[in-house]
Design a protein around this motif. Sequence first.
Motif, PDB file in Angstrom:
ATOM      1  N   ASN A  42       0.791  -1.306   0.043  1.00 44.28           N
ATOM      2  CA  ASN A  42      -0.229   0.048  -0.123  1.00 44.28           C
ATOM      3  C   ASN A  42       0.868   1.219   0.000  1.00 44.28           C
ATOM      4  O   ASN A  42       1.380   1.845   0.966  1.00 44.28           O
ATOM      5  N   ILE A  43       0.920   1.921  -1.123  1.00 50.47           N
ATOM      6  CA  ILE A  43       2.358   2.816  -1.313  1.00 50.47           C
ATOM      7  C   ILE A  43       1.618   3.953  -1.848  1.00 50.47           C
ATOM      8  O   ILE A  43       0.878   3.918  -2.850  1.00 50.47           O
ATOM      9  N   ASP A  44       1.726   5.120  -1.371  1.00 50.15           N
ATOM     10  CA  ASP A  44       1.275   6.361  -1.632  1.00 50.15           C
ATOM     11  C   ASP A  44       2.423   7.238  -2.435  1.00 50.15           C
ATOM     12  O   ASP A  44       3.161   7.774  -1.889  1.00 50.15           O
ATOM     13  N   PHE A  45       2.286   7.158  -3.846  1.00 51.45           N
ATOM     14  CA  PHE A  45       3.216   7.586  -4.579  1.00 51.45           C
ATOM     15  C   PHE A  45       2.737   9.180  -4.448  1.00 51.45           C
ATOM     16  O   PHE A  45       1.823   9.715  -4.619  1.00 51.45           O
ATOM     17  N   VAL A  46       3.858  10.100  -4.164  1.00 49.05           N
ATOM     18  CA  VAL A  46       3.784  11.529  -3.911  1.00 49.05           C
ATOM     19  C   VAL A  46       4.519  12.510  -4.802  1.00 49.05           C
ATOM     20  O   VAL A  46       4.083  13.725  -4.834  1.00 49.05           O
ATOM     21  N   GLN A  47       5.285  11.960  -5.696  1.00 54.70           N
ATOM     22  CA  GLN A  47       6.054  12.862  -6.996  1.00 54.70           C
ATOM     23  C   GLN A  47       6.142  11.836  -7.840  1.00 54.70           C
ATOM     24  O   GLN A  47       6.334  10.901  -7.889  1.00 54.70           O
ATOM     25  N   ASP A  48       6.163  12.604  -8.958  1.00 64.33           N
ATOM     26  CA  ASP A  48       6.157  11.974 -10.455  1.00 64.33           C
ATOM     27  C   ASP A  48       7.299  12.868 -11.348  1.00 64.33           C
ATOM     28  O   ASP A  48       6.951  13.926 -11.386  1.00 64.33           O
ATOM     29  N   ASN A  49       8.350  12.287 -11.581  1.00 67.57           N
ATOM     30  CA  ASN A  49       9.428  12.852 -12.346  1.00 67.57           C
ATOM     31  C   ASN A  49       9.818  12.299 -13.618  1.00 67.57           C
ATOM     32  O   ASN A  49       9.385  10.936 -13.959  1.00 67.57           O
ATOM     33  N   GLN A  50      10.393  12.952 -14.434  1.00 63.84           N
ATOM     34  CA  GLN A  50      10.485  12.657 -15.871  1.00 63.84           C
ATOM     35  C   GLN A  50      12.042  13.316 -16.183  1.00 63.84           C
ATOM     36  O   GLN A  50      12.260  14.452 -16.080  1.00 63.84           O
ATOM     37  N   SER A  51      12.812  12.475 -17.226  1.00 59.33           N
ATOM     38  CA  SER A  51      13.963  13.062 -17.610  1.00 59.33           C
ATOM     39  C   SER A  51      14.082  12.586 -19.053  1.00 59.33           C
ATOM     40  O   SER A  51      13.702  11.680 -19.395  1.00 59.33           O
ATOM     41  N   ILE A  52      14.576  13.638 -19.886  1.00 55.07           N
ATOM     42  CA  ILE A  52      15.139  13.272 -21.298  1.00 55.07           C
ATOM     43  C   ILE A  52      16.607  13.133 -21.235  1.00 55.07           C
ATOM     44  O   ILE A  52      17.346  14.023 -20.862  1.00 55.07           O
ATOM     45  N   SER A  53      17.094  12.109 -21.787  1.00 53.01           N
ATOM     46  CA  SER A  53      18.639  11.887 -21.959  1.00 53.01           C
ATOM     47  C   SER A  53      18.778  11.417 -23.309  1.00 53.01           C
ATOM     48  O   SER A  53      17.842  10.690 -24.066  1.00 53.01           O
ATOM     49  N   SER A  54      20.066  11.855 -23.712  1.00 53.11           N
ATOM     50  CA  SER A  54      20.490  11.227 -25.111  1.00 53.11           C
ATOM     51  C   SER A  54      21.456   9.875 -24.892  1.00 53.11           C
ATOM     52  O   SER A  54      21.651   9.752 -23.712  1.00 53.11           O
ATOM     53  N   LYS A  55      22.049   9.345 -25.733  1.00 53.11           N
ATOM     54  CA  LYS A  55      22.510   8.257 -25.713  1.00 53.11           C
ATOM     55  C   LYS A  55      24.082   8.313 -25.028  1.00 53.11           C
ATOM     56  O   LYS A  55      24.556   9.219 -25.310  1.00 53.11           O
ATOM     57  N   GLY A  56      24.066   7.468 -24.017  1.00 50.44           N
ATOM     58  CA  GLY A  56      25.370   7.422 -23.296  1.00 50.44           C
ATOM     59  C   GLY A  56      25.085   8.336 -21.958  1.00 50.44           C
ATOM     60  O   GLY A  56      26.136   8.174 -20.945  1.00 50.44           O
ATOM     61  N   VAL A  57      24.206   8.897 -21.707  1.00 50.66           N
ATOM     62  CA  VAL A  57      23.697   9.657 -20.473  1.00 50.66           C
ATOM     63  C   VAL A  57      23.774   8.459 -19.389  1.00 50.66           C
ATOM     64  O   VAL A  57      22.805   7.711 -19.617  1.00 50.66           O
ATOM     65  N   LEU A  58      24.492   8.879 -18.444  1.00 53.18           N
ATOM     66  CA  LEU A  58      24.621   8.084 -17.467  1.00 53.18           C
ATOM     67  C   LEU A  58      23.959   8.707 -16.108  1.00 53.18           C
ATOM     68  O   LEU A  58      24.462   9.588 -15.638  1.00 53.18           O
ATOM     69  N   ARG A  59      23.064   8.305 -15.433  1.00 54.97           N
ATOM     70  CA  ARG A  59      22.263   8.977 -14.271  1.00 54.97           C
ATOM     71  C   ARG A  59      22.462   7.769 -13.007  1.00 54.97           C
ATOM     72  O   ARG A  59      21.784   6.970 -13.018  1.00 54.97           O
ATOM     73  N   GLY A  60      22.985   8.293 -11.850  1.00 54.47           N
ATOM     74  CA  GLY A  60      23.084   7.362 -10.748  1.00 54.47           C
ATOM     75  C   GLY A  60      24.491   7.068 -10.454  1.00 54.47           C
ATOM     76  O   GLY A  60      25.665   7.446 -11.054  1.00 54.47           O
ATOM     77  N   LEU A  61      24.726   6.305  -9.413  1.00 59.03           N
ATOM     78  CA  LEU A  61      23.550   5.521  -8.620  1.00 59.03           C
ATOM     79  C   LEU A  61      23.385   6.297  -7.543  1.00 59.03           C
ATOM     80  O   LEU A  61      24.061   6.680  -6.654  1.00 59.03           O
ATOM     81  N   HIS A  62      22.039   6.694  -7.323  1.00 58.50           N
ATOM     82  CA  HIS A  62      21.432   7.705  -6.261  1.00 58.50           C
ATOM     83  C   HIS A  62      20.683   6.937  -5.498  1.00 58.50           C
ATOM     84  O   HIS A  62      20.053   5.811  -5.789  1.00 58.50           O
ATOM     85  N   PHE A  63      20.637   7.665  -4.257  1.00 56.55           N
ATOM     86  CA  PHE A  63      19.549   6.999  -3.051  1.00 56.55           C
ATOM     87  C   PHE A  63      19.287   8.161  -2.168  1.00 56.55           C
ATOM     88  O   PHE A  63      19.977   9.339  -2.204  1.00 56.55           O
ATOM     89  N   GLN A  64      18.288   8.113  -1.298  1.00 52.37           N
ATOM     90  CA  GLN A  64      17.985   8.962  -0.103  1.00 52.37           C
ATOM     91  C   GLN A  64      18.239   8.243   0.909  1.00 52.37           C
ATOM     92  O   GLN A  64      17.753   7.150   0.973  1.00 52.37           O
ATOM     93  N   ARG A  65      18.590   8.862   2.033  1.00 51.77           N
ATOM     94  CA  ARG A  65      18.764   8.147   3.449  1.00 51.77           C
ATOM     95  C   ARG A  65      17.592   8.359   4.323  1.00 51.77           C
ATOM     96  O   ARG A  65      17.059   9.554   4.282  1.00 51.77           O
TER      97      ARG A  65
END
Length: 181
Positions: A42-65
């Motif tokens: 039972n998860i309440d999603f509160v934020q919706d995100n979107q990114s646009i990237s070109s080939k080879g764009v590496l995003r991460g490795l991310h987390f929140q504590r």
Amino acid sequence: MELLKTPLKDCFILKPSVFQDERGFFYETYNQKLFQKITGLNIDFVQDNQSISSKGVLRGLHFQRGDMAQAKLVRVAKGKVLDIVVDIRKYSETFGKSFSIILDDVENLQLFVPRGFAHGFITLSEQSIFSYKCDNFYDKASEGGIIYNDATLALDWHLPKEEFIVSAKDQELPSFKEAIS
């Protein structure tokens, strides 16, 4: 919608029911009642995100504590990415293990990334539109990360290093051992 397991505890794949005819196709990207029914969460999603990237764009490795940790439901609306997660929950039986999956606009699979996971992706197509729901708001003070080329994790990003486009911020992230200490 069908739930598919991954080798990592609490991390799973959702395969949508796609309805297609001569006009194109339709599928639900999210249905709270169905999500709860097939996952038991039972998860309440509160934020919706979107990114646009070109080939080879590496995003991460991310987390929140801590209290600001986030669970995510990720998908690709356009293109193709390699999505990678790492279990950083010290109490977990899959701690330190990683899982990767190709997400694209053909199969329309979604990956559920539980709280306590580092997450990143690299765009394999000429362009990608990456979308994800979070169950907690972004908090800069709680942000953490692991360097994408960590020797302990030895992740295969499916592209030659020469093709990587990595932000200065992501190039400065600590090693896995430093990030979890």
